[in-house]
Design a protein around this motif. Structure first.
Motif, PDB file in Angstrom:
ATOM      1  N   GLN A  27     -18.689  39.078  30.081  1.00 26.94           N
ATOM      2  CA  GLN A  27     -19.049  37.844  30.253  1.00 26.94           C
ATOM      3  C   GLN A  27     -19.208  36.934  29.385  1.00 26.94           C
ATOM      4  O   GLN A  27     -18.845  35.498  29.629  1.00 26.94           O
ATOM      5  CB  GLN A  27     -21.136  37.931  30.660  1.00 26.94           C
ATOM      6  N   SER A  28     -19.121  37.130  27.883  1.00 22.56           N
ATOM      7  CA  SER A  28     -19.149  36.088  27.099  1.00 22.56           C
ATOM      8  C   SER A  28     -17.973  35.230  26.992  1.00 22.56           C
ATOM      9  O   SER A  28     -17.675  34.031  26.172  1.00 22.56           O
ATOM     10  CB  SER A  28     -19.506  37.303  25.438  1.00 22.56           C
ATOM     11  N   THR A  29     -17.151  36.249  27.238  1.00 19.96           N
ATOM     12  CA  THR A  29     -15.782  35.885  26.652  1.00 19.96           C
ATOM     13  C   THR A  29     -15.619  34.649  28.039  1.00 19.96           C
ATOM     14  O   THR A  29     -14.841  33.677  27.472  1.00 19.96           O
ATOM     15  CB  THR A  29     -14.983  36.736  27.206  1.00 19.96           C
ATOM     16  N   LEU A  30     -15.492  34.900  29.586  1.00 18.47           N
ATOM     17  CA  LEU A  30     -15.700  34.143  30.298  1.00 18.47           C
ATOM     18  C   LEU A  30     -16.510  32.588  30.164  1.00 18.47           C
ATOM     19  O   LEU A  30     -15.365  30.972  30.408  1.00 18.47           O
ATOM     20  CB  LEU A  30     -15.466  34.804  31.604  1.00 18.47           C
ATOM     21  N   GLU A  31     -17.530  33.130  29.551  1.00 17.87           N
ATOM     22  CA  GLU A  31     -18.306  31.881  28.636  1.00 17.87           C
ATOM     23  C   GLU A  31     -17.972  30.387  28.517  1.00 17.87           C
ATOM     24  O   GLU A  31     -17.876  29.735  27.836  1.00 17.87           O
ATOM     25  CB  GLU A  31     -19.419  32.276  28.592  1.00 17.87           C
ATOM     26  N   TYR A  32     -17.330  32.127  27.282  1.00 21.03           N
ATOM     27  CA  TYR A  32     -16.684  30.629  26.141  1.00 21.03           C
ATOM     28  C   TYR A  32     -15.732  29.773  26.490  1.00 21.03           C
ATOM     29  O   TYR A  32     -15.318  28.847  26.164  1.00 21.03           O
ATOM     30  CB  TYR A  32     -16.349  31.815  24.811  1.00 21.03           C
ATOM     31  N   LEU A  33     -14.536  30.603  27.503  1.00 21.79           N
ATOM     32  CA  LEU A  33     -13.545  30.425  27.730  1.00 21.79           C
ATOM     33  C   LEU A  33     -14.126  28.947  28.913  1.00 21.79           C
ATOM     34  O   LEU A  33     -13.067  27.571  28.510  1.00 21.79           O
ATOM     35  CB  LEU A  33     -12.367  30.605  29.022  1.00 21.79           C
ATOM     36  N   HIS A  34     -14.984  29.270  29.533  1.00 20.75           N
ATOM     37  CA  HIS A  34     -15.038  27.624  30.328  1.00 20.75           C
ATOM     38  C   HIS A  34     -15.393  26.569  28.905  1.00 20.75           C
ATOM     39  O   HIS A  34     -15.529  25.349  29.673  1.00 20.75           O
ATOM     40  CB  HIS A  34     -16.429  28.044  31.000  1.00 20.75           C
ATOM     41  N   THR A  35     -16.387  26.648  28.035  1.00 20.52           N
ATOM     42  CA  THR A  35     -16.514  25.621  26.707  1.00 20.52           C
ATOM     43  C   THR A  35     -15.313  25.403  26.272  1.00 20.52           C
ATOM     44  O   THR A  35     -15.280  23.872  26.242  1.00 20.52           O
ATOM     45  CB  THR A  35     -17.657  26.487  25.541  1.00 20.52           C
ATOM     46  N   ALA A  36     -14.633  26.440  25.939  1.00 20.55           N
ATOM     47  CA  ALA A  36     -12.937  25.608  25.644  1.00 20.55           C
ATOM     48  C   ALA A  36     -12.521  24.625  26.773  1.00 20.55           C
ATOM     49  O   ALA A  36     -12.092  23.242  26.256  1.00 20.55           O
ATOM     50  CB  ALA A  36     -12.034  26.966  25.494  1.00 20.55           C
ATOM     51  N   PHE A  37     -12.173  24.974  27.894  1.00 16.54           N
ATOM     52  CA  PHE A  37     -11.873  24.177  28.777  1.00 16.54           C
ATOM     53  C   PHE A  37     -11.980  23.077  28.724  1.00 16.54           C
ATOM     54  O   PHE A  37     -11.843  21.764  29.183  1.00 16.54           O
ATOM     55  CB  PHE A  37     -11.535  24.781  29.722  1.00 16.54           C
ATOM     56  N   LEU A  38     -13.436  23.101  28.831  1.00 19.83           N
ATOM     57  CA  LEU A  38     -14.815  21.761  28.951  1.00 19.83           C
ATOM     58  C   LEU A  38     -14.416  21.071  27.570  1.00 19.83           C
ATOM     59  O   LEU A  38     -14.156  20.099  27.913  1.00 19.83           O
ATOM     60  CB  LEU A  38     -16.423  22.111  28.991  1.00 19.83           C
ATOM     61  N   LEU A  39     -14.306  21.643  26.559  1.00 15.86           N
ATOM     62  CA  LEU A  39     -14.810  20.466  25.501  1.00 15.86           C
ATOM     63  C   LEU A  39     -12.875  19.556  25.349  1.00 15.86           C
ATOM     64  O   LEU A  39     -12.551  18.944  24.981  1.00 15.86           O
ATOM     65  CB  LEU A  39     -14.315  21.286  24.119  1.00 15.86           C
ATOM     66  N   TYR A  40     -11.660  20.633  26.177  1.00 10.56           N
ATOM     67  CA  TYR A  40     -10.489  19.998  25.622  1.00 10.56           C
ATOM     68  C   TYR A  40     -10.419  19.003  26.645  1.00 10.56           C
ATOM     69  O   TYR A  40      -9.610  17.804  26.406  1.00 10.56           O
ATOM     70  CB  TYR A  40      -9.912  21.803  26.616  1.00 10.56           C
ATOM     71  N   GLU A  41     -10.352  19.375  28.189  1.00 15.33           N
ATOM     72  CA  GLU A  41     -10.824  18.301  28.951  1.00 15.33           C
ATOM     73  C   GLU A  41     -11.329  16.332  28.924  1.00 15.33           C
ATOM     74  O   GLU A  41     -11.037  15.834  28.761  1.00 15.33           O
ATOM     75  CB  GLU A  41     -11.382  18.895  30.475  1.00 15.33           C
ATOM     76  N   TYR A  42     -12.785  16.877  28.333  1.00 12.49           N
ATOM     77  CA  TYR A  42     -13.746  15.918  27.307  1.00 12.49           C
ATOM     78  C   TYR A  42     -13.400  15.100  26.050  1.00 12.49           C
ATOM     79  O   TYR A  42     -12.351  14.000  26.721  1.00 12.49           O
ATOM     80  CB  TYR A  42     -14.901  16.097  27.104  1.00 12.49           C
ATOM     81  N   LYS A  43     -11.789  15.784  25.625  1.00 11.86           N
ATOM     82  CA  LYS A  43     -11.369  15.054  24.929  1.00 11.86           C
ATOM     83  C   LYS A  43     -10.054  14.888  25.229  1.00 11.86           C
ATOM     84  O   LYS A  43      -9.647  13.877  24.313  1.00 11.86           O
ATOM     85  CB  LYS A  43     -10.800  16.387  23.927  1.00 11.86           C
ATOM     86  N   GLN A  44      -9.745  14.908  25.514  1.00 14.76           N
ATOM     87  CA  GLN A  44      -8.058  14.223  27.025  1.00 14.76           C
ATOM     88  C   GLN A  44      -8.859  13.100  27.662  1.00 14.76           C
ATOM     89  O   GLN A  44      -7.937  12.698  27.525  1.00 14.76           O
ATOM     90  CB  GLN A  44      -7.710  15.880  27.419  1.00 14.76           C
ATOM     91  N   THR A  45      -9.360  13.659  28.289  1.00 13.74           N
ATOM     92  CA  THR A  45      -9.643  11.691  28.793  1.00 13.74           C
ATOM     93  C   THR A  45     -11.162  10.944  28.477  1.00 13.74           C
ATOM     94  O   THR A  45     -11.346  10.041  28.789  1.00 13.74           O
ATOM     95  CB  THR A  45     -10.447  12.707  30.192  1.00 13.74           C
ATOM     96  N   HIS A  46     -11.549  11.133  27.512  1.00 12.10           N
ATOM     97  CA  HIS A  46     -12.540   9.989  26.851  1.00 12.10           C
ATOM     98  C   HIS A  46     -11.368   9.905  24.897  1.00 12.10           C
ATOM     99  O   HIS A  46     -10.735  10.857  24.560  1.00 12.10           O
ATOM    100  CB  HIS A  46     -13.495  10.919  26.580  1.00 12.10           C
ATOM    101  N   SER A  47     -11.875   8.663  25.003  1.00  9.38           N
ATOM    102  CA  SER A  47     -11.740   7.878  23.565  1.00  9.38           C
ATOM    103  C   SER A  47     -12.242   9.386  22.496  1.00  9.38           C
ATOM    104  O   SER A  47     -14.079   9.706  23.077  1.00  9.38           O
ATOM    105  CB  SER A  47     -12.254   6.849  23.406  1.00  9.38           C
ATOM    106  N   LYS A  48     -12.157   8.807  21.500  1.00  8.83           N
ATOM    107  CA  LYS A  48     -12.683   9.305  20.132  1.00  8.83           C
ATOM    108  C   LYS A  48     -14.671   9.582  20.210  1.00  8.83           C
ATOM    109  O   LYS A  48     -15.636  10.506  19.820  1.00  8.83           O
ATOM    110  CB  LYS A  48     -12.162   9.678  19.374  1.00  8.83           C
ATOM    111  N   ARG A  49     -15.091   7.472  20.152  1.00  8.23           N
ATOM    112  CA  ARG A  49     -15.791   7.332  20.715  1.00  8.23           C
ATOM    113  C   ARG A  49     -16.618   8.400  21.685  1.00  8.23           C
ATOM    114  O   ARG A  49     -17.896   8.210  21.484  1.00  8.23           O
ATOM    115  CB  ARG A  49     -16.239   5.898  20.339  1.00  8.23           C
ATOM    116  N   GLU A  50     -16.333   8.062  22.277  1.00  8.83           N
ATOM    117  CA  GLU A  50     -17.035   8.802  23.623  1.00  8.83           C
ATOM    118  C   GLU A  50     -16.707  10.288  23.555  1.00  8.83           C
ATOM    119  O   GLU A  50     -18.361  10.557  24.250  1.00  8.83           O
ATOM    120  CB  GLU A  50     -15.948   7.945  24.685  1.00  8.83           C
ATOM    121  N   TYR A  51     -16.109  10.590  23.052  1.00 13.06           N
ATOM    122  CA  TYR A  51     -16.179  12.121  23.240  1.00 13.06           C
ATOM    123  C   TYR A  51     -17.059  12.312  22.058  1.00 13.06           C
ATOM    124  O   TYR A  51     -17.697  12.959  22.471  1.00 13.06           O
ATOM    125  CB  TYR A  51     -14.825  13.026  22.492  1.00 13.06           C
ATOM    126  N   ARG A  52     -17.685  11.734  21.195  1.00  8.77           N
ATOM    127  CA  ARG A  52     -18.319  12.210  20.228  1.00  8.77           C
ATOM    128  C   ARG A  52     -19.564  12.145  21.249  1.00  8.77           C
ATOM    129  O   ARG A  52     -20.743  12.885  20.566  1.00  8.77           O
ATOM    130  CB  ARG A  52     -17.773  11.375  18.763  1.00  8.77           C
TER     131      ARG A  52
END
Length: 313
Positions: A27-52
């Motif tokens: 369960q902890s691995t799955l939750e961590y993967l959700h975190t990883a993929f969310l962060l990656y999506e945010y970083k790809q779809t937002h500018s650096k300032r928007e991401y921060r």
């Protein structure tokens, strides 16, 4: 003074949780993967300032190191973004190890495993096989290009010669087949003329001499690996008796691989010079080299047989 309080109830009952620790780590691995993929999506779809700004809005206080670790996992495991649950069986430490330079080649193999069939034990075996292969490669590099002949003299080689047709497996298969079939003597040259004790001149003659004087399979394996381009020519120089002697030294894994080739499970194979690790080319991926150790060989061949039967049905 710190007082140690002994709980009267078990941890499971005290916190009303599942008693199976495997469930929680998955369960902890799955939750961590959700975190990883969310962060990656945010970083790809937002500018650096928007991401921060977004991270600040969500109250991210886990540090930049944790952020980079999550993004790294998301980047390397993009193929699983649609099914992160497939990776839930793997602890975060294993996922990170697969992201390393030496082991990232294994990630592609995980994609071929059906959802629900992946196990941590299987992945750890793949990692161990890769580790053994890298270790053998490092050993060969340290040994340099000097080689020894059976009489103790040395000769210099100009590096390994890679073959498009992977003939190492072809010759090994012939060593197996001699046990069941009669090998026709090449040409009209008498067998006695092929075993004259003379100083080796060509590479083929050196290999033939190594095979004649081999005391165990280690000698055979090293000779075949070092003289891949001339092994067919060297084999023709041996008498029937000498060929049979070499065949008797073959180890069980080589016999299994040769049989698997005749079954059509693999198209070719070769054993690395240090032994115990094999480069295998399967029938479904003939251009992709798969490295496997002796202890995982039976499981791999069984998987290939099951896959072949499924395709036939």
């Amino acid at each position: 003074m710190t007082v140690l309080t002994i709980a009267t109830e078990s941890y499971e009952k005290q916190h009303q949780i599942n008693s199976n620790p495997t469930v929680h780590i998955e369960q902890s691995t799955l939750e961590y993967l959700h975190t990883a993929f969310l962060l990656y999506e945010y970083k790809q779809t937002h500018s650096k300032r928007e991401y921060r700004a977004l991270l600040s809005e969500y109250g991210w206080d886990k540090g930049s190191a944790e952020e980079k670790r999550s993004l790294k996992i998301a980047e390397y495991f993009q193929a699983f973004i649609g099914c992160p649950q497939h990776l839930a069986v793997l602890p975060i430490s294993v996922l990170l190890r697969l992201c390393s330079q030496n082991y990232k080649v294994l990630i592609e193999e995980l994609q071929d495993i059906p959802i629900g069939r992946l196990t941590c034990r299987h992945v750890l075996e793949l990692i161990d096989e890769r580790r053994l292969f890298l270790k053998s490669q490092n050993r060969e590099e340290k040994e340099g290009n000097w080689r020894a002949t059976p009489d103790g003299s040395r000769y210099y080689t100009f590096g390994k010669i890679m073959e498009d047709d992977h003939q190492t497996g072809v010759l090994t298969e012939k060593l197996i087949d001699i046990e069941d079939e009669e090998i026709e003597v090449v040409g009209n040259i008498p067998a006695e003329a092929l075993v004259i004790n003379q100083t080796p001149i060509t590479d083929a003659e050196i290999l033939a001499d190594i095979l004649r004087q081999a005391s165990d399979y280690t000698d055979v394996r090293r000779g075949l690996y070092q003289y891949q381009p001339v092994k067919e020519e060297a084999w023709k120089m041996l008498s029937d008796l000498e060929r049979k002697s070499v065949c008797q030294m073959l180890q069980e894994p080589i016999k299994k691989l040769s049989h698997a080739k005749r079954e059509g499970l693999i198209v070719n194979f070769c054993e690395v010079e240090s032994g115990g690790v094999y480069k295998i080319f399967t029938a479904d991926c003939p251009l992709i080299e798969r490295t496997i150790s002796t202890h995982s060989l039976d499981r791999l061949l069984e998987e290939l047989r099951v896959r072949q039967n499924c395709e036939c049905n």
